[in-house]
Design an enzyme around this catalytic site. Sequence first.
Site, short mmCIF file in Angstrom:
data_model
loop_
_atom_site.label_atom_id
_atom_site.label_comp_id
_atom_site.label_asym_id
_atom_site.label_seq_id
_atom_site.Cartn_x
_atom_site.Cartn_y
_atom_site.Cartn_z
N ASN A 209 55.96 -50.28 -18.21
CA ASN A 209 54.89 -50.69 -17.31
C ASN A 209 53.99 -51.71 -18.02
O ASN A 209 54.25 -52.08 -19.16
CB ASN A 209 54.10 -49.48 -16.83
CG ASN A 209 53.52 -48.69 -17.98
OD1 ASN A 209 52.67 -49.17 -18.72
ND2 ASN A 209 54.00 -47.45 -18.16
N LYS A 289 75.76 -51.89 -24.14
CA LYS A 289 75.14 -52.77 -23.16
C LYS A 289 75.93 -52.76 -21.86
O LYS A 289 77.16 -52.92 -21.87
CB LYS A 289 75.05 -54.19 -23.70
CG LYS A 289 74.43 -55.17 -22.72
CD LYS A 289 74.42 -56.58 -23.28
CE LYS A 289 73.91 -57.58 -22.24
NZ LYS A 289 73.95 -58.96 -22.74
N PHE A 323 43.23 -40.27 -16.18
CA PHE A 323 43.02 -41.60 -15.62
C PHE A 323 43.88 -41.76 -14.38
O PHE A 323 44.99 -41.20 -14.30
CB PHE A 323 43.39 -42.68 -16.64
CG PHE A 323 42.29 -43.00 -17.60
CD1 PHE A 323 41.62 -44.21 -17.54
CD2 PHE A 323 41.90 -42.08 -18.57
CE1 PHE A 323 40.60 -44.51 -18.43
CE2 PHE A 323 40.89 -42.37 -19.46
CZ PHE A 323 40.23 -43.59 -19.39
#
Length: 399
Positions: A209, A289, A323
């Site tokens: 984020n 990957k 928060f």
Amino acid sequence: MLSGKNIVLGVSGGIAVYKACDVVSRLKKLNANVKVIMTKSAVEFVTPLTFQSLSQNFVVADMFEEPKTWDVEHISLAQWADLFLIAPATANIIGKIANGIGDDMLSTTVMATKAKVLIAPAMNTNMYENKIVQDNISKLKKYRYEFVEPESGRLACGDIGKGKLASPENIVKEVINILTIEKDLNEKNILITAGPTIESIDPVRYLTNRSSGKMGYSIATEAVKRGANVTLISGKTNLDVPVGVKNFIQIESAKDMYDEVIKNLEDNDIIIKSAAVADYKPKSKSNKKIKKSDEDLVLELDRNHDILKEIGKIKEDKILVGFAAETNDLIENAKQKIKKKNLDFIVANDLTQEGAGFGVDTNIVKIIDKNGNIEEYPKMNKSDISNIILDKIKLLLEK
């Protein structure tokens, strides 16, 4: 503002010595008592008479000169100081202090003082970035020496980079903070979480984020100034660890953060959860990957631990602050979090407002307590908001 405060200023040799003259002048205007110790190298840049005139006190520049009093001078100065400021601090003096070397008046007096020591480095960029110098600085920070970080810009040698002595204004500001801020959280143990978490998809890609960690790091900085023992558990950020943090733990994933919070929970009286923890993680992580193909990639996600909710179940008499960063229904969502997670209060901000939320030095918040009382604050620096949060915690401690 500094009336009755005794400050010893240690001046080591470098072109930035001239700025130390301004520091003395500013401190005297705030009614501080200032005594200056100069190294032999510092005397080559500015004469002791300059500092004597500004400080209105004798200047000590030679360990073996005739004493001005019958006291053992380095001991009497060490005991006299409420604060020991070293500006500018060269790599040489930082290295001496870090390694317990006392071979002149400045280094021996620092060794003998029990006062808080504030160091303002100034040197060439390559010297400042040298691993040995950085190791010495890190070592001193662990011993709770405080630093005024150098600034970036054009140096006297012509290089561009970090190493300029902080401005006299900023140095004096730090002096004021140390000598005047009330230690109203003295010896309180506070656990703070900050920054983002990372959830790996494969060795190359991950989910995260936009959290910068600035709010949590600011709370940690202000809590240390007010005397708290701070444990900071942080995701990866570009921020320096706040000076004076007792225990810094870097994590990557939400599970890492959960494990460290639970491990440190018992030792802390106050928990402030300002980190932006991922709610979800990939159901499976590829060890290789994932190669691009003509097909769409579908990710299945699992729920992460709700750390705040888990703490709320077992917090007992601890103070728990959360928060809420939202883009809609701010107050309703924040109130639901208070109830679900057993919070004492929550700090809520609307990410759609300019100057609020991630990656900026300001915030715009509403603080809501468990009784539903709401206090709104305009845009202000995160350091100011941090102190508002700590003030509210102090009131809870007093009940």
